[in-house]
Design a protein around this motif. Sequence first.
Motif, PDB file in Angstrom:
ATOM      1  N   ASN A   1    -174.568   7.781  44.591  1.00  0.00           N
ATOM      2  CA  ASN A   1    -175.191   8.319  43.383  1.00  0.00           C
ATOM      3  C   ASN A   1    -175.126   9.841  43.371  1.00  0.00           C
ATOM      4  O   ASN A   1    -174.799  10.452  42.353  1.00  0.00           O
ATOM      5  CB  ASN A   1    -176.651   7.875  43.298  1.00  0.00           C
ATOM      6  CG  ASN A   1    -176.790   6.404  43.004  1.00  0.00           C
ATOM      7  OD1 ASN A   1    -175.836   5.751  42.623  1.00  0.00           O
ATOM      8  ND2 ASN A   1    -177.981   5.884  43.184  1.00  0.00           N
ATOM      9  N   ILE A   2    -175.445  10.459  44.521  1.00  0.00           N
ATOM     10  CA  ILE A   2    -175.427  11.925  44.595  1.00  0.00           C
ATOM     11  C   ILE A   2    -173.995  12.437  44.423  1.00  0.00           C
ATOM     12  O   ILE A   2    -173.771  13.450  43.772  1.00  0.00           O
ATOM     13  CB  ILE A   2    -176.056  12.395  45.925  1.00  0.00           C
ATOM     14  CG1 ILE A   2    -177.556  12.072  45.919  1.00  0.00           C
ATOM     15  CG2 ILE A   2    -175.842  13.878  46.150  1.00  0.00           C
ATOM     16  CD1 ILE A   2    -178.269  12.326  47.219  1.00  0.00           C
TER      17      ILE A   2
ATOM     18  N   GLN B   1    -174.354  21.012  43.380  1.00  0.00           N
ATOM     19  CA  GLN B   1    -173.995  19.637  43.708  1.00  0.00           C
ATOM     20  C   GLN B   1    -173.188  19.574  44.996  1.00  0.00           C
ATOM     21  O   GLN B   1    -173.300  18.609  45.752  1.00  0.00           O
ATOM     22  CB  GLN B   1    -173.248  19.009  42.533  1.00  0.00           C
ATOM     23  CG  GLN B   1    -174.223  18.738  41.412  1.00  0.00           C
ATOM     24  CD  GLN B   1    -173.589  18.251  40.142  1.00  0.00           C
ATOM     25  OE1 GLN B   1    -172.390  18.109  40.058  1.00  0.00           O
ATOM     26  NE2 GLN B   1    -174.411  17.998  39.146  1.00  0.00           N
TER      27      GLN B   1
ATOM     28  N   ALA C   1    -172.947  12.757  40.694  1.00  0.00           N
ATOM     29  CA  ALA C   1    -173.917  13.444  39.838  1.00  0.00           C
ATOM     30  C   ALA C   1    -173.265  14.074  38.608  1.00  0.00           C
ATOM     31  O   ALA C   1    -173.931  14.304  37.608  1.00  0.00           O
ATOM     32  CB  ALA C   1    -174.658  14.508  40.644  1.00  0.00           C
TER      33      ALA C   1
ATOM     34  N   GLU D   1    -182.852  11.076  42.950  1.00  0.00           N
ATOM     35  CA  GLU D   1    -181.973  10.628  44.041  1.00  0.00           C
ATOM     36  C   GLU D   1    -182.334  11.317  45.348  1.00  0.00           C
ATOM     37  O   GLU D   1    -182.304  10.693  46.410  1.00  0.00           O
ATOM     38  CB  GLU D   1    -180.510  10.895  43.699  1.00  0.00           C
ATOM     39  CG  GLU D   1    -179.995  10.198  42.464  1.00  0.00           C
ATOM     40  CD  GLU D   1    -180.148   8.689  42.499  1.00  0.00           C
ATOM     41  OE1 GLU D   1    -180.132   8.103  43.578  1.00  0.00           O
ATOM     42  OE2 GLU D   1    -180.327   8.101  41.420  1.00  0.00           O
TER      43      GLU D   1
ATOM     44  N   ASN E   1    -174.454   9.706  31.912  1.00  0.00           N
ATOM     45  CA  ASN E   1    -174.680   9.666  33.361  1.00  0.00           C
ATOM     46  C   ASN E   1    -176.172   9.465  33.611  1.00  0.00           C
ATOM     47  O   ASN E   1    -176.996  10.160  33.032  1.00  0.00           O
ATOM     48  CB  ASN E   1    -174.203  11.002  33.952  1.00  0.00           C
ATOM     49  CG  ASN E   1    -174.271  11.020  35.453  1.00  0.00           C
ATOM     50  OD1 ASN E   1    -175.286  10.678  36.040  1.00  0.00           O
ATOM     51  ND2 ASN E   1    -173.197  11.410  36.079  1.00  0.00           N
TER      52      ASN E   1
ATOM     53  N   VAL F   1    -177.625   9.610  36.693  1.00  0.00           N
ATOM     54  CA  VAL F   1    -178.049  10.176  37.978  1.00  0.00           C
ATOM     55  C   VAL F   1    -178.979  11.368  37.712  1.00  0.00           C
ATOM     56  O   VAL F   1    -178.596  12.286  37.000  1.00  0.00           O
ATOM     57  CB  VAL F   1    -176.836  10.657  38.808  1.00  0.00           C
ATOM     58  CG1 VAL F   1    -177.307  11.287  40.102  1.00  0.00           C
ATOM     59  CG2 VAL F   1    -175.909   9.511  39.078  1.00  0.00           C
ATOM     60  N   GLU F   2    -180.176  11.303  38.281  1.00  0.00           N
ATOM     61  CA  GLU F   2    -181.080  12.451  38.195  1.00  0.00           C
ATOM     62  C   GLU F   2    -181.285  12.951  39.609  1.00  0.00           C
ATOM     63  O   GLU F   2    -181.823  12.230  40.455  1.00  0.00           O
ATOM     64  CB  GLU F   2    -182.389  12.052  37.542  1.00  0.00           C
ATOM     65  CG  GLU F   2    -182.216  11.915  36.051  1.00  0.00           C
ATOM     66  CD  GLU F   2    -183.376  11.215  35.381  1.00  0.00           C
ATOM     67  OE1 GLU F   2    -183.888  11.745  34.409  1.00  0.00           O
ATOM     68  OE2 GLU F   2    -183.761  10.143  35.868  1.00  0.00           O
ATOM     69  N   LEU F   3    -180.825  14.193  39.848  1.00  0.00           N
ATOM     70  CA  LEU F   3    -180.781  14.666  41.232  1.00  0.00           C
ATOM     71  C   LEU F   3    -182.147  14.654  41.893  1.00  0.00           C
ATOM     72  O   LEU F   3    -182.258  14.320  43.069  1.00  0.00           O
ATOM     73  CB  LEU F   3    -180.171  16.058  41.286  1.00  0.00           C
ATOM     74  CG  LEU F   3    -178.650  16.048  41.402  1.00  0.00           C
ATOM     75  CD1 LEU F   3    -178.119  17.453  41.463  1.00  0.00           C
ATOM     76  CD2 LEU F   3    -178.203  15.276  42.627  1.00  0.00           C
TER      77      LEU F   3
ATOM     78  N   ALA G   1    -176.281   5.085  37.841  1.00  0.00           N
ATOM     79  CA  ALA G   1    -176.832   5.105  39.196  1.00  0.00           C
ATOM     80  C   ALA G   1    -177.265   3.707  39.617  1.00  0.00           C
ATOM     81  O   ALA G   1    -177.830   2.967  38.819  1.00  0.00           O
ATOM     82  CB  ALA G   1    -178.018   6.061  39.248  1.00  0.00           C
TER      83      ALA G   1
ATOM     84  N   ASN H   1    -175.738  19.660  47.701  1.00  0.00           N
ATOM     85  CA  ASN H   1    -176.392  18.356  47.840  1.00  0.00           C
ATOM     86  C   ASN H   1    -175.581  17.427  48.726  1.00  0.00           C
ATOM     87  O   ASN H   1    -176.132  16.730  49.567  1.00  0.00           O
ATOM     88  CB  ASN H   1    -176.519  17.703  46.468  1.00  0.00           C
ATOM     89  CG  ASN H   1    -177.868  17.953  45.869  1.00  0.00           C
ATOM     90  OD1 ASN H   1    -178.856  17.866  46.564  1.00  0.00           O
ATOM     91  ND2 ASN H   1    -177.901  18.269  44.601  1.00  0.00           N
TER      92      ASN H   1
END
Lengths: 128, 138
Positions: free
Chosen positions: A28-29, B115, A32, A96, A89, A91-93, A39, B118
Motif C-alpha cells: 500500500n505504501i 514517499q 501511494a 497506512e 487512489n 491509500v492514505e499515508l 489499498a 516512507n
Amino acid sequence: MNKIGSYLNFHAQALELRSRRNEILASNIANAATPNFKARDLDFDSEIKRHVGIGPLQTTNEQHFPTTVAATGNKMLFREPINPSLDGNTVELSVEQMEFSENVTRYQTTLTFLNNRITGLMSAIRGE
Amino acid sequence: MSEIKNIFDISGRAMAAQLVRLNTVASNLANAGTIASTKEEAFRALKPVFQTTYADQMKHSGVSTVDVVTVAEASRAPEKAFMPHHPSADADGFVFRAAVDENEEMVEMVEASRQYQNNVEVISTIRALMMRTINMGK
C-alpha cells in the motif's frame, strides 16, 4: 503435531500472519502515488482464528498422509478511505503508517512471546 | 516485469519509481524558462506514468509494487510571448516559453521525496524485524 510443535503453534501462526500483513501494508505504501490503486488489508482477528482452527488433519492410520491445510488464500479486504481522492487512489499515508507501525509492534510482541516459550522449554530440557 | 519475491522488491521498486519521478522533476525545473522559436521546438514537461504490478495471486494475494511504464510529455501548451529583440524570435517577433509550471513541479518534488522516505522507513523497519527474528530462541 508433536507437543513442542503445538506449544509454539499459535505464536508461530500469528508471526507468519503478521509478516504477511507487513507485506500488504508495504505494498500500500509503495503504491501511494499510483492512480486508481485500491489499498488492501486483511482482518487479523478472523484470519488467526481460521489459521489456528483448521490445523493439521487428524490421521487414524499410520499410512494416512498427514496433510496440513496451506496457509494461503487469505481473505483480502479493501480499505474504506476517509478522504477519497480524485485520482481514485485509496491509500492514505497517515492511515497506512499507523497500521504499519502497529503491526510491527505486534510482530515484536509475538516474537517476544515465542522467545519466552523457547527459553522456558530450554530451561526445562536442561533441568537447571 | 520480474516477479515480486519479498518485501525488499516491493519497497525497492517503489523507490526506483519515485526516483524516476524526481529525475523528471529535475529535468523539468532545469528546462523551465527556456525559449524556442517554434511551438514544436519548445520544451514540454515530462511526467512519469505509474502502474501497479501485482504479485502472483495464488502465493501472495494482495501484494503489489509500482513500476514506471512510460515517461510521457504533458499536454500543456507552450506559452507564446512577444519578444522582438530576442535572438530566437520568429519573423513576427514571437518566442515560445517552455510549458513547465514551476509551482506544480515543486509540489511534485516534495511529494516524491516524502514517499521515497516512507519506503526507506519500511525497509529499515523490516530489516530490524528480520534481524530480531533470526536471533529467535537465543
